[in-house]
Design an enzyme around this catalytic site. Structure first.
Site, PDB file in Angstrom:
ATOM      1  N   GLY A  37      13.983  -5.841  35.251  1.00 24.00           N
ATOM      2  CA  GLY A  37      15.180  -5.155  35.707  1.00 24.00           C
ATOM      3  C   GLY A  37      16.294  -5.246  34.685  1.00 24.00           C
ATOM      4  O   GLY A  37      16.068  -5.091  33.482  1.00 24.00           O
ATOM      5  N   ILE A  82      10.037  -4.688  35.332  1.00 25.23           N
ATOM      6  CA  ILE A  82       9.878  -5.869  36.184  1.00 25.23           C
ATOM      7  C   ILE A  82      11.073  -6.811  36.025  1.00 25.23           C
ATOM      8  O   ILE A  82      11.585  -7.369  37.003  1.00 25.23           O
ATOM      9  CB  ILE A  82       8.550  -6.587  35.859  1.00 25.23           C
ATOM     10  CG1 ILE A  82       7.363  -5.732  36.340  1.00 25.23           C
ATOM     11  CG2 ILE A  82       8.501  -7.975  36.499  1.00 25.23           C
ATOM     12  CD1 ILE A  82       6.018  -6.199  35.835  1.00 25.23           C
ATOM     13  N   GLU A  96      -0.121   3.351  10.335  1.00 19.70           N
ATOM     14  CA  GLU A  96      -1.587   3.363  10.217  1.00 19.70           C
ATOM     15  C   GLU A  96      -2.167   4.636  10.857  1.00 19.70           C
ATOM     16  O   GLU A  96      -3.331   4.673  11.254  1.00 19.70           O
ATOM     17  CB  GLU A  96      -2.222   2.118  10.866  1.00 19.70           C
ATOM     18  CG  GLU A  96      -1.666   0.799  10.379  1.00 19.70           C
ATOM     19  CD  GLU A  96      -2.386   0.270   9.154  1.00 19.70           C
ATOM     20  OE1 GLU A  96      -3.310   0.934   8.670  1.00 19.70           O
ATOM     21  OE2 GLU A  96      -1.996  -0.805   8.675  1.00 19.70           O
ATOM     22  N   PHE A 135       0.868  -1.188   0.000  1.00 20.99           N
ATOM     23  CA  PHE A 135       0.000   0.000   0.000  1.00 20.99           C
ATOM     24  C   PHE A 135       0.897   1.227   0.000  1.00 20.99           C
ATOM     25  O   PHE A 135       1.636   1.465   0.964  1.00 20.99           O
ATOM     26  CB  PHE A 135      -0.884  -0.026   1.243  1.00 20.99           C
ATOM     27  CG  PHE A 135      -1.889   1.091   1.354  1.00 20.99           C
ATOM     28  CD1 PHE A 135      -3.007   1.133   0.538  1.00 20.99           C
ATOM     29  CD2 PHE A 135      -1.735   2.084   2.319  1.00 20.99           C
ATOM     30  CE1 PHE A 135      -3.944   2.139   0.660  1.00 20.99           C
ATOM     31  CE2 PHE A 135      -2.676   3.095   2.459  1.00 20.99           C
ATOM     32  CZ  PHE A 135      -3.779   3.129   1.628  1.00 20.99           C
TER      33      PHE A 135
END
Length: 380
Positions: free
Chosen positions: A337, A335, A361, A122
């Site tokens: 680390g 989380i 998009e 596209f």
């Protein structure tokens, strides 16, 4: 149209196994080599993934929007580069043809799009036309029974693999009403493809410049009437945004699963880090936002299947889901680390991968404008 529940459940199960058993083990390889293995592409063809949204009469599976987003949720559980292999065939590379193509155009191209024999792309974005997509400068000049197409398109997904481009070009004056859409085979004289760009993430999914140097395009390759190109592009993007939103939710769910598993095993201060309240807060925020994004995607898909306009809903889903997955990825790195910053764990890769969702998009800022405009138009 939708598949019968039993058939669709079988398809969804096959895709779930394909993601877990074939795709996830290859994520690091694809990130390193910037290429999806050819045998994986062939397996995707055999599963019918290139034709998910193509009508049955042209060899596709003709999934409803609800079914398509449920498939996209599953595909989100691995690197988005795999989905990009066939994503343009399912979405922006085929939907203009499905929506506005003639019977002859559909018969010529859709069966080969559905089978994966050809890859579509596209071509809207230009060096000077990104968010302001109505300002395209690529020009198509009528010359008898042909148009002469000249201009450059930028950051075009799957351009180096594509056999067919849907190209937005100016046939009239300035603004949206001067834009028309064309089907342009990649092998026409004057079409040339730039080298794949080096990118932050989503290695294996290539974007390139596409140059059109006085390309002779038959008038029979125009989609719809002159001046309808921008309208076609916006309708295509409505569907594409909803699909991308579902992928974002799938990745967020993958990241939450990884975060919970790690937080249950990693110990600090004498106990698993998942028992510390501030880690729990990050998990709770991620889960809540992802559940909300999933609900918005499924509700918007149901509206699409009911024949309702979804410009506002698709923009809202894409905006919220893409921003959500960015926050979830950031919390997951936190989380983990130090391990979250190390390539071996794969979290830093997904952190890089999801950043693009807030841009293509339509950027988050463009989605905000669409949401506000549509809300005001509908009277709140």
């Amino acid at each position: 149209m939708a598949l019968d529940p039993e058939t669709f459940d079988a398809l969804l199960g096959a895709i779930r196994r394909f993601v877990a058993e074939r795709l996830r083990p290859l994520e690091d390889q694809v990130d390193r080599e910037d290429e999806v293995p050819t045998e994986i592409v062939q397996e995707m063809r055999e599963m019918g993934l290139f034709g998910l949204s193509i009508p049955e009469e042209h060899g596709g599976l003709a999934l409803s929007m609800t079914e398509e987003v449920r498939v996209a949720l599953e595909l989100g559980r691995t690197t988005p580069a795999f989905r990009s292999v066939f994503g343009t065939n399912v979405g922006i590379g085929s939907q203009g043809l499905i929506m506005a193509g003639t019977d002859a155009q559909k018969a010529e191209w859709l069966p080969r799009i559905a089978s994966g024999e050809i890859i579509t792309s596209f071509a809207l974005t230009e060096p000077g036309a990104g968010s302001d997509s109505a300002s395209v400068q690529t020009r198509a000049v009528r010359d008898g029974e042909v148009y002469r197409l000249s201009g450059t398109k930028r950051y075009i997904t799957n351009a180096d693999k594509a056999s067919l481009f849907t190209v937005m070009a100016r046939t009239g004056g300035e603004g949206a009403r001067g834009v028309s859409a064309f089907l342009v085979p990649a092998d026409l004289p004057g079409v040339s493809i730039g080298r794949p760009e080096r990118k932050m993430g989503q290695q294996g999914a290539h974007v390139c410049d596409v140059n059109f140097d006085d390309v002779v395009v038959p008038a029979a390759n125009r989609l719809g009437e002159e001046g309808e190109g921008f309208k076609i592009a916006m309708r295509v993007l409505d569907r594409g945004r909803l699909h991308i939103a579902a992928v974002c939710v799938g990745i967020a769910e993958r990241l939450i699963g990884d975060a919970v598993a790690y937080a249950s095993e990693r110990r600090q201060f004498g106990k698993p880090i998942g028992e510390h309240q501030l880690v729990q807060a990050m998990i709770a925020d991620s889960k809540t936002e992802t559940m909300a994004a999933r609900a918005l995607v499924l509700e918007s898909a149901a509206l699409k299947d009911a024949g309702q306009p979804i410009t506002l809903e698709a923009a809202a889903a894409k905006y919220f889901a893409s921003e959500t997955v960015g926050r979830v990825a950031d919390r997951t790195v936190q989380i983990y680390g130090g391990a979250g910053y190390i390539a071996d764990y794969g979290i830093e890769r997904l952190y890089r991968d999801v950043r693009l969702f807030r841009i293509y998009e339509g950027t988050s800022q463009v989605q905000q404008l669409v949401i506000a405009r549509e809300t005001m138009r509908r009277g709140g």
